[in-house]
Design an enzyme around this catalytic site. Structure first.
Site, mmCIF file in Angstrom:
data_model
loop_
_atom_site.group_PDB
_atom_site.id
_atom_site.type_symbol
_atom_site.label_atom_id
_atom_site.label_comp_id
_atom_site.label_asym_id
_atom_site.label_seq_id
_atom_site.Cartn_x
_atom_site.Cartn_y
_atom_site.Cartn_z
ATOM 1 N N ALA A 61 -75.743 32.883 43.296
ATOM 2 C CA ALA A 61 -74.933 31.898 44.011
ATOM 3 C C ALA A 61 -75.484 31.523 45.378
ATOM 4 O O ALA A 61 -74.904 30.668 46.052
ATOM 5 C CB ALA A 61 -73.510 32.423 44.173
ATOM 6 N N VAL A 118 -78.228 41.555 39.404
ATOM 7 C CA VAL A 118 -77.603 41.588 38.069
ATOM 8 C C VAL A 118 -78.349 42.499 37.104
ATOM 9 O O VAL A 118 -77.800 42.880 36.061
ATOM 10 C CB VAL A 118 -77.481 40.175 37.477
ATOM 11 C CG1 VAL A 118 -76.580 39.297 38.335
ATOM 12 C CG2 VAL A 118 -78.849 39.511 37.287
ATOM 13 N N ASN A 160 -75.418 32.397 36.109
ATOM 14 C CA ASN A 160 -76.430 31.458 36.584
ATOM 15 C C ASN A 160 -77.729 32.134 36.991
ATOM 16 O O ASN A 160 -78.789 31.509 36.946
ATOM 17 C CB ASN A 160 -75.857 30.672 37.769
ATOM 18 C CG ASN A 160 -76.919 29.870 38.498
ATOM 19 O OD1 ASN A 160 -77.478 28.925 37.963
ATOM 20 N ND2 ASN A 160 -77.211 30.282 39.733
ATOM 21 N N SER A 170 -81.182 26.445 29.286
ATOM 22 C CA SER A 170 -82.236 25.486 29.605
ATOM 23 C C SER A 170 -82.639 24.761 28.335
ATOM 24 O O SER A 170 -82.544 25.321 27.231
ATOM 25 C CB SER A 170 -83.454 26.200 30.190
ATOM 26 O OG SER A 170 -84.575 25.330 30.279
ATOM 27 N N TYR A 179 -90.197 32.730 29.172
ATOM 28 C CA TYR A 179 -89.063 32.023 29.789
ATOM 29 C C TYR A 179 -88.257 31.279 28.727
ATOM 30 O O TYR A 179 -87.027 31.404 28.657
ATOM 31 C CB TYR A 179 -89.542 31.046 30.862
ATOM 32 C CG TYR A 179 -88.403 30.208 31.408
ATOM 33 C CD1 TYR A 179 -87.416 30.786 32.208
ATOM 34 C CD2 TYR A 179 -88.282 28.859 31.090
ATOM 35 C CE1 TYR A 179 -86.347 30.042 32.685
ATOM 36 C CE2 TYR A 179 -87.225 28.103 31.575
ATOM 37 C CZ TYR A 179 -86.261 28.695 32.363
ATOM 38 O OH TYR A 179 -85.208 27.952 32.833
ATOM 39 N N LYS A 230 -84.272 31.930 27.357
ATOM 40 C CA LYS A 230 -83.226 30.903 27.326
ATOM 41 C C LYS A 230 -82.730 30.660 25.890
ATOM 42 O O LYS A 230 -81.579 30.276 25.687
ATOM 43 C CB LYS A 230 -83.725 29.613 27.967
ATOM 44 C CG LYS A 230 -83.916 29.739 29.478
ATOM 45 C CD LYS A 230 -82.624 30.190 30.177
ATOM 46 C CE LYS A 230 -82.762 30.248 31.677
ATOM 47 N NZ LYS A 230 -81.503 30.651 32.348
ATOM 48 N N PRO A 273 -79.794 22.532 31.261
ATOM 49 C CA PRO A 273 -80.431 21.429 31.978
ATOM 50 C C PRO A 273 -81.923 21.314 31.671
ATOM 51 O O PRO A 273 -82.581 22.292 31.290
ATOM 52 C CB PRO A 273 -80.242 21.799 33.459
ATOM 53 C CG PRO A 273 -79.335 23.000 33.467
ATOM 54 C CD PRO A 273 -79.500 23.659 32.141
ATOM 55 N N GLY A 274 -82.423 20.104 31.866
ATOM 56 C CA GLY A 274 -83.854 19.863 31.822
ATOM 57 C C GLY A 274 -84.419 19.846 33.236
ATOM 58 O O GLY A 274 -83.964 20.609 34.102
#
Length: 254
Positions: A13, A60, A86, A139, A152, A156, A182-183
């Site tokens: 955050a 995390v 996130n 993603s 990566y 995702k 998102p892209g």
């Protein structure tokens, strides 16, 4: 989500998507637990958004720390309605046979294990209360491979499938699950982290483009969460207009 006040727990955050989501929801009177590793960034965010924001210094990847943090929230922030997973990162863009195994492990530990840790810590409370929403930030790399995306993209893909399996587990509980994918997105530290602070290399993917912004992603999260409790948005896949999928490559000899 109704017009009543709610409490969100947002990981990663301190900047980028996480900070934008925190600003959007506190701006509407909701409480936010902002979790991140960088305490100085959290302190600045708390100063900006207090008293609706409660900062928690958290990695995390550390399961025990995540469980302690979830169990020790102040009373006003303890009944978490919305978990936004996130926290995540990409490291390197080299081919798999040249990649740094330590970078691979860090992506798996953060993007996969970190998400699992936070979900396991906060989900039981939502189930007990018969309401809640888990929002996982994925993603488009989960579905569209690209050179150097190896681990990566795989992490995702895990986020995408984990989200779908959570929906199956939570059938009948009243708890919703959404994966936002998102892209190309500018205005974050994503690329600088990927290229270890090489700002010139980090800026190259965005040159001459009009990418998504963190606020665009925050808006998607807000939309999914704000729909009536009977509505579950399984997946939000979003790209800037300047981005689209390309043809399959064919290598030719000679």
């Amino acid at each position: 989500m109704s017009t009543d006040e709610h409490t969100l727990f947002i990981t990663g955050a301190s900047s980028g998507f996480g900070a934008a989501i925190a600003r959007m929801f506190t701006g509407q009177g909701h409480r936010v637990v902002a979790a991140a590793r960088r305490t100085e960034r959290l302190a600045a965010l708390e100063k900006e958004l207090a008293p609706l924001l409660h900062p928690v210094a958290l990695d995390v990847r550390d399961r025990d720390s995540v469980m302690r943090a979830a169990a020790s929230l102040p009373a006003d922030f303890a009944a978490v309605d919305v978990l936004v997973n996130n926290a995540g990162l990409a490291l390197g863009l080299g081919p798999a046979h040249e990649a740094d195994p330590d970078e691979w492990q860090r992506m798996v530990d953060t993007n996969c294990a970190g998400l699992m840790n936070c979900t396991r810590a906060l989900l039981p409370g939502m189930v007990d209360r018969g309401r809640g929403h888990v929002v996982n930030i994925g993603s488009v790399a989960a579905h569209y491979p690209y050179p150097g995306g190896n681990v990566y993209g795989a992490t995702k893909a895990f986020v995408s499938q984990f989200s779908r399996n959570l929906r199956a587990d939570l059938h009948g509980t009243g708890v919703r699950v959404t994966c936002v994918e998102p892209g190309l997105t500018g205005g974050t530290e994503f690329s600088e982290v990927r290229f270890s602070g090489d700002t010139e290399r980090a800026a190259a993917p965005y040159a001459g483009t009009d990418p998504l912004t963190p606020e665009d992603v925050a808006e998607a999260v807000h939309w999914a969460v704000s729909l009536p409790a009977r509505v579950n948005i399984n997946t939000v896949e979003m790209m800037p207009v300047v981005q689209s999928t390309g043809p399959l490559r064919v290598h030719r000899e000679g």
